[in-house]
Design a protein around this motif. Structure first.
Motif, mmCIF file in Angstrom:
data_model
loop_
_atom_site.group_PDB
_atom_site.id
_atom_site.type_symbol
_atom_site.label_atom_id
_atom_site.label_comp_id
_atom_site.label_asym_id
_atom_site.label_seq_id
_atom_site.Cartn_x
_atom_site.Cartn_y
_atom_site.Cartn_z
ATOM 1 N N GLN B 103 0.883 -1.171 -0.124
ATOM 2 C CA GLN B 103 0.093 -0.062 0.049
ATOM 3 C C GLN B 103 0.879 1.271 0.091
ATOM 4 O O GLN B 103 0.647 2.284 -0.692
ATOM 5 C CB GLN B 103 -0.861 -0.032 0.984
ATOM 6 N N GLY B 104 2.123 1.170 0.625
ATOM 7 C CA GLY B 104 2.990 2.329 0.720
ATOM 8 C C GLY B 104 3.073 2.940 2.109
ATOM 9 O O GLY B 104 4.164 3.689 2.468
ATOM 10 N N ASN B 105 2.386 2.700 2.956
ATOM 11 C CA ASN B 105 2.552 3.124 4.332
ATOM 12 C C ASN B 105 2.948 1.853 5.481
ATOM 13 O O ASN B 105 2.986 2.106 6.562
ATOM 14 C CB ASN B 105 1.122 3.480 5.026
ATOM 15 N N GLU B 106 3.304 0.980 4.939
ATOM 16 C CA GLU B 106 3.905 -0.116 5.757
ATOM 17 C C GLU B 106 5.346 0.177 6.291
ATOM 18 O O GLU B 106 6.026 1.202 5.861
ATOM 19 C CB GLU B 106 3.860 -1.600 5.132
ATOM 20 N N ARG B 107 5.629 -0.571 7.189
ATOM 21 C CA ARG B 107 7.015 -0.231 7.820
ATOM 22 C C ARG B 107 8.089 -0.885 6.916
ATOM 23 O O ARG B 107 8.147 -1.725 6.206
ATOM 24 C CB ARG B 107 7.104 -1.148 9.112
ATOM 25 N N ARG B 108 8.983 0.207 6.435
ATOM 26 C CA ARG B 108 9.892 0.062 5.560
ATOM 27 C C ARG B 108 10.673 -1.548 5.769
ATOM 28 O O ARG B 108 11.076 -2.248 4.848
ATOM 29 C CB ARG B 108 10.998 1.103 5.613
ATOM 30 N N GLU B 109 11.079 -1.762 6.993
ATOM 31 C CA GLU B 109 12.001 -2.818 7.281
ATOM 32 C C GLU B 109 11.252 -3.850 6.702
ATOM 33 O O GLU B 109 11.950 -5.144 6.290
ATOM 34 C CB GLU B 109 12.436 -3.074 8.738
ATOM 35 N N MET B 110 9.953 -4.169 6.935
ATOM 36 C CA MET B 110 9.184 -5.196 6.658
ATOM 37 C C MET B 110 9.364 -5.326 5.151
ATOM 38 O O MET B 110 9.415 -6.600 4.588
ATOM 39 C CB MET B 110 7.947 -4.991 7.033
ATOM 40 N N ILE B 111 9.225 -4.406 4.283
ATOM 41 C CA ILE B 111 9.038 -4.632 2.858
ATOM 42 C C ILE B 111 10.376 -4.824 2.289
ATOM 43 O O ILE B 111 10.636 -6.024 1.539
ATOM 44 C CB ILE B 111 8.450 -3.215 2.348
#
Lengths: 342, 332
Positions: B103-111
């Motif tokens: 979506q774009g608002n997730e935690r960066r580290e997770m992506i």
């Protein structure tokens, strides 16, 4: 309608003279000061790493070690484990080198689930491979929303405050109002007056709503200034507050003593609060938590506070709660009219 | 002493008549039970994915090791799922590549982690040059469970004070306080008699809740000392509010006045850096939180418990000193 307005204004005047009004104001001011002075904009959530290098020779040249620059060095495996026992949030790493064979031992606390362990293991393997020569990245990221924005850690507390303070506390206050007036025989007086019990209940709910709208506008404005659509915020507070008050009236109608009703309300609120776990741990989202009213309320407030939040989602929830709240209100005031005793 | 017991006995009788005491004792146990059911779910979930039916089987079984996967029929369904409020990533094979839909608002580290993991799978022929293993130091309690139990105990203890508050408002409303004033019971005896339940119920509730949450090896004596000291704070606040209000609205609103410092203290203790913790030293709930945390971690020393409880005691005394006149006036 005119009569209802008269009752409402009368109730509002009474409550401004009472202690309740001042407590609400003091609470809001305290919250604002705490948010602005004591709560940092972003929280530190760094985790401590302890490292034990179990090497043949003391020549640390492997590129792997660069990743652990922040780690605190320990001198033995025993010391590493001791540190982990002292600090339950910490993670340990032991690197063993025996005749050019390197073993990396990630020392966790023990409560981590198997899937998390698999995840950590695979992630480390993956990052080593990604650093190796000739690696080609074959994964693309597709973002569905162009410019995602997020709230700062401080602003992220606001939806919780709004949900608890505005939506849920109405439950308690309305119950308290009703029991007070029951003692003084006011409820029965309304029942025989042309206004009826519903207007009495509605007027009380409006007083709580007025306080809720005023305090939430002041609190949100002090923290987010002009970045929020205040018309929508007012509408959201209105819908959720009506739902909260209606639920409070309904629960109250089942009890004959204030203390017992408070107990029931307390239990209801504690159960609903479990819904807020998902707000902090977004990966935890079973269906039963998503149907607790707190879940849509929290996320609606969050979407509203975001600059490009999903307003449609917030509005949709607000309307659902308004309709639901109205039905509950009608049913609860019928119960009151029938029993005449609260 | 007999009079104190008489007041206590009357309160118990009153409480039993409308099931109140049973209810108060059971509420924390019930919440503990619900919490116990929730905790494993929370600590087990790290990564949620949504994929299409019939996706590459090897990739699916690889991701299944550490992620919870939902299956849908089409790309539109994937996008719809990803766009919902919670954090779920879409994964889809497109030709030779793999797309991670966010979506774009997730935690960066997770992506980033997810992208790495999928890359790892697609490069499964590459050998990792070192051995990697995972071990632990055998501590089975999850941090979430400890924080949750801590907050539950704090709320339970505050509710003891609330019980007194509601009892007092009740007395005020039915004008029985004036009768007490002209009876032979001294004010001190009345206050002590009224307070006992406010101390006992939180102790029973907290210990029961901790047993349900399987904290069996904790130091009960340390817990009781902490509960007694924080109970004192709740009782002082309970009396100060209760004795002065013959209207329950202000009393209930004041309850918020207790809940918000409690929540702020806990949040601050968890999130504020060590230097900023000073900002919370005024709060008895902060010291109680530290005590209970140490007790649940089995790290409590008698020195620590007594030092923090002493702090709570001093703060409660200060609050009492400020509100003393108010309380006495309220009795008259």
């Amino acid at each position: 309608m005119k009569k209802l307005l008269a009752v409402y204004i009368n109730d509002l005047k009474l409550s401004i003279n009472g202690l309740y009004f001042y407590i609400e104001v003091i609470m809001a001011v305290t919250f604002i000061i705490a948010m602005l002075v004591a709560i940092p904009d972003t929280f530190e959530t760094s985790r401590e790493y302890y490292l034990f290098l179990n090497l043949d020779q003391q020549n640390i040249s492997h590129s792997l070690f660069e990743d652990f620059q922040d780690a605190i060095i320990t001198n033995s495996r025993e010391e590493l484990e001791l540190k982990l026992n002292e600090n339950r949030n910490a993670v340990g790493i032991e690197i063993t080198e025996r005749s050019n064979n390197i073993t990396l031992d990630i020392v966790l606390q023990g409560h981590e689930s198997q899937s998390l362990r698999n995840f950590i293991l695979a992630e480390i393997e993956a990052s080593i491979i990604a650093d190796s020569f000739g690696f080609i990245d074959i994964v693309d990221e597709v973002r569905l929303q162009d410019q995602p924005d997020s709230l700062s850690d401080r602003e992220n507390i606001l939806p919780i405050y709004l949900t608890i303070n505005i939506a849920l506390m109405g439950l308690f206050i309305i119950a308290a109002y009703i029991f007070l007036d029951k003692e003084e025989g006011i409820v029965k007086a309304y029942a025989v007056s042309p206004l009826g019990i519903w207007s009495y209940l509605a007027s009380k709910a409006f007083v709580i709503l007025t306080m809720g709208i005023v305090t939430s506008l002041v609190v949100v404005f002090s923290i987010m200034q002009f970045r929020v659509n205040y018309l929508l915020l007012t509408f959201l507070v209105l819908c959720f507050n009506v739902f909260g008050s209606a639920l409070g009236i309904l629960i109250t109608s089942f009890y004959d003593s204030m203390i017992k009703a408070m107990e029931a309300l307390y239990l209801v609120i504690m159960v609903m609060m479990i819904g807020s776990i998902t707000y902090f741990v977004p990966a935890f989202n079973p269906i039963w938590i998503r149907v607790l009213p707190v879940y849509p309320m929290l996320f609606s407030f969050r979407e509203l506070l975001l600059e490009q939040g999903n307003i449609l989602y917030a509005l949709q929830n607000a309307i659902i709660f308004l309709v639901l709240g109205s039905f509950i209100f009608i049913y609860a005031s019928k119960r009151f009219s029938k029993s005449l005793s609260v | 002493m007999r009079k104190i017991i008489a007041v206590l006995y009357r309160d118990i009788l009153n409480g039993l008549r409308d099931w109140l005491i049973l209810y108060l004792a059971i509420a924390p146990l019930l919440i503990a039970l619900i919490f116990r059911l929730v905790v494993p779910g929370v600590s087990d979930t790290n990564l949620n994915l949504v994929m299409k039916h019939g996706e590459d089987q090897q990739l699916v079984s690889y991701l299944d090791d550490f992620a919870k996967i939902e299956y849908v029929d089409s790309l539109e369904d994937i996008e719809e799922r990803v766009l919902r409020m919670d954090d779920v990533f879409g994964v889809m094979t497109v030709d030779e590549k793999v797309e991670v839909i966010t979506q774009g608002n997730e935690r960066r580290e997770m992506i980033d982690a997810l992208k790495l993991l999928i890359n790892r799978h697609c490069h499964s022929d590459v050998e990792v040059p070192i051995n990697i293993m995972i071990s632990d130091v055998g501590w089975g309690e999850s941090p979430l469970k400890i924080e949750g139990a801590n907050i539950l105990i704090l709320f339970t203890s505050v509710f003891g004070g609330m019980l007194i508050l509601l009892n007092m408002v009740d007395e005020k409303m039915s004008n029985t306080l004036s009768s007490i004033n002209v009876s032979t019971i001294s004010r001190f005896e009345f206050v002590v008699g009224k307070s006992i339940l406010g101390f006992i119920l939180p102790i029973v509730g907290s210990i029961g809740a901790l047993l349900i949450l399987e904290f069996e090896t904790i130091n009960i004596a340390h817990l009781v000392i902490t509960l007694l000291s924080i109970g004192l704070t709740s009782v002082v606040i309970g009396f100060a509010i209760g004795v002065y209000n013959d209207e329950p609205i202000a009393a209930i609103a004041s309850m918020k006045g207790v809940f918000i410092p409690l929540i702020l203290s806990v949040a601050g203790a968890i999130y504020l850096s060590d230097q900023l913790q000073v900002l919370l030293f005024w709060s008895p709930f902060y010291w109680a939180y530290q005590n209970i945390n140490a007790i649940l971690l089995n790290e409590s020393s008698t020195y620590l418990i007594f030092r923090n409880s002493f702090n709570i005691f001093i703060i409660s005394l200060a609050v009492f000193a400020i509100l003393r006149k108010r309380i006495i006036r309220g009795f008259d």
